[in-house]
Design an enzyme around this catalytic site. Structure first.
Site, PDB file in Angstrom:
ATOM      1  N   GLY A  99       1.944   2.224  10.750  1.00  0.00           N
ATOM      2  CA  GLY A  99       2.840   3.473  10.530  1.00  0.00           C
ATOM      3  C   GLY A  99       3.652   4.070  11.984  1.00  0.00           C
ATOM      4  O   GLY A  99       4.146   4.834  11.948  1.00  0.00           O
ATOM      5  N   ASN A 113       0.862  -1.098  -0.038  1.00  0.00           N
ATOM      6  CA  ASN A 113      -0.044   0.174   0.086  1.00  0.00           C
ATOM      7  C   ASN A 113       0.863   1.305   0.114  1.00  0.00           C
ATOM      8  O   ASN A 113       1.502   1.597   0.930  1.00  0.00           O
ATOM      9  CB  ASN A 113      -0.859   0.049   1.220  1.00  0.00           C
ATOM     10  CG  ASN A 113      -1.694   1.338   1.470  1.00  0.00           C
ATOM     11  OD1 ASN A 113      -1.821   1.897   0.230  1.00  0.00           O
ATOM     12  ND2 ASN A 113      -2.383   1.374   2.566  1.00  0.00           N
TER      13      ASN A 113
HETATM   14  P1  PGA Z   1       2.451   0.391   7.820  1.00  0.00           P
HETATM   15  O1  PGA Z   1       1.124   0.676   6.781  1.00  0.00           O
HETATM   16  O2  PGA Z   1       2.850  -0.864   6.995  1.00  0.00           O
HETATM   17  O3  PGA Z   1       3.297   1.791   7.400  1.00  0.00           O
HETATM   18  O4  PGA Z   1       2.155   0.384   9.066  1.00  0.00           O
HETATM   19  C1  PGA Z   1       0.131  -0.443   6.834  1.00  0.00           C
HETATM   20  C2  PGA Z   1      -1.019   0.017   5.922  1.00  0.00           C
HETATM   21  O5  PGA Z   1      -1.580   1.307   6.518  1.00  0.00           O
HETATM   22  O6  PGA Z   1      -1.864  -0.602   5.171  1.00  0.00           O
END
Ligand code: PGA
Length: 253
Positions: A175, A9
């Site tokens: 995140g 993503n």
């Molecule tokens: P992240 O995001 O891997 O940066 O934690 C995952 C997501 O929001 O699909």
């Protein structure tokens, strides 16, 4: 056997040049994906033609959209219909990411409509669910996620629900660098599967891929993906680094 999926993503990141470089670096690896494994790239809509061109002829690698509109066409300035994505070769659409729920007020009722729109044209929704930190701290994550699934998906038939991919993403892990432990992931994934089993029967529930998302990286992908009810991951930050995401693809069961 359920599909095992590594889904990137990219969110709203990268210039066109950076996008191209990242795709080229990834394509330099030979992933050797098997029949039940897929690598899926949810890139910003404007880079979809570029990504489609790069992945041409690549087995088990797909380009996805990060969202779509619930209607098939009409006066909805700035929006893109699921059928439009389908006509350019995009057959996977991420729906209900927590960022869309939070910043664009996407409700379970709206997501029910979007899910049906994606299924109606024969494409695959990657349906996101997951609880915020205060719900996890209160210990009520199972019923919170269950309500998200019931409200948005339980109007679907058994034939439709097996075509939906679920992405469980605890908001407190997105995140933040704070990953759910593999035991926490397994526990709630098993619960999600039991929710589908109660509604649709065990054999239908066994066919539904449930991805984990939230700070997945090369260093933890193997352990998380090895859990019996975890069928891969939806990956934000680490999907922007070729070596990281390549290792995550290679961690698929
Ligand atoms: P992240 O995001 O891997 O940066 O934690 C995952 C997501 O929001 O699909």
């Amino acid at each position: 056997m359920r599909k095992q999926i590594a889904a990137a993503n990219w969110k709203m990141n990268l210039s066109q040049k950076e996008a191209e470089n990242l795709l080229d670096q990834l394509l330099a690896s030979d992933f050797n994906l098997s029949e039940n494994q897929s690598a899926i790239f949810a890139v910003p809509a404007i880079y979809i033609p570029l990504a489609i061109q790069k992945f041409a002829g690549k087995q088990h690698m797909f380009v996805a959209a990060q969202n779509c509109h619930q209607k098939t066409n009409g006066a909805y300035t700035g929006e893109i219909a699921a059928s439009m994505y389908e006509t350019v070769g995009v057959k996977h659409i991420v729906l209900g990411h927590s960022e869309r729920r939070e910043y664009f007020n996407e409700s379970d009722a709206l997501l029910a409509e979007k899910t049906e729109a994606v299924l109606a044209i024969g494409s695959t929704p990657i349906f996101c669910c997951g609880e915020p930190l205060e719900i996890r701290e209160a210990g009520t994550q199972n019923s919170f996620v269950e309500a998200q699934l019931k409200n948005a998906l339980f109007q679907l038939s058994a034939e439709q629900i097996v075509r939906v991919v679920i992405a469980y993403e605890p908001i407190w892990a997105i995140g933040t660098g704070k990953t759910a432990t593999s035991a926490q992931a397994q526990e709630i994934h098993a619960y999600i599967r039991s929710v589908f089993a109660a509604q649709y029967g065990q054999s239908i529930a066994e066919q539904i891929s449930i991805l984990y998302g939230g700070s997945v990286k090369a260093a933890n992908a193997n352990e998380i993906f090895s859990q019996p009810d975890v069928d891969g991951g939806l990956v934000g930050g680490a999907s922007l680094i070729a070596t990281e995401f390549a290792a995550i693809i290679n961690a698929l069961k």
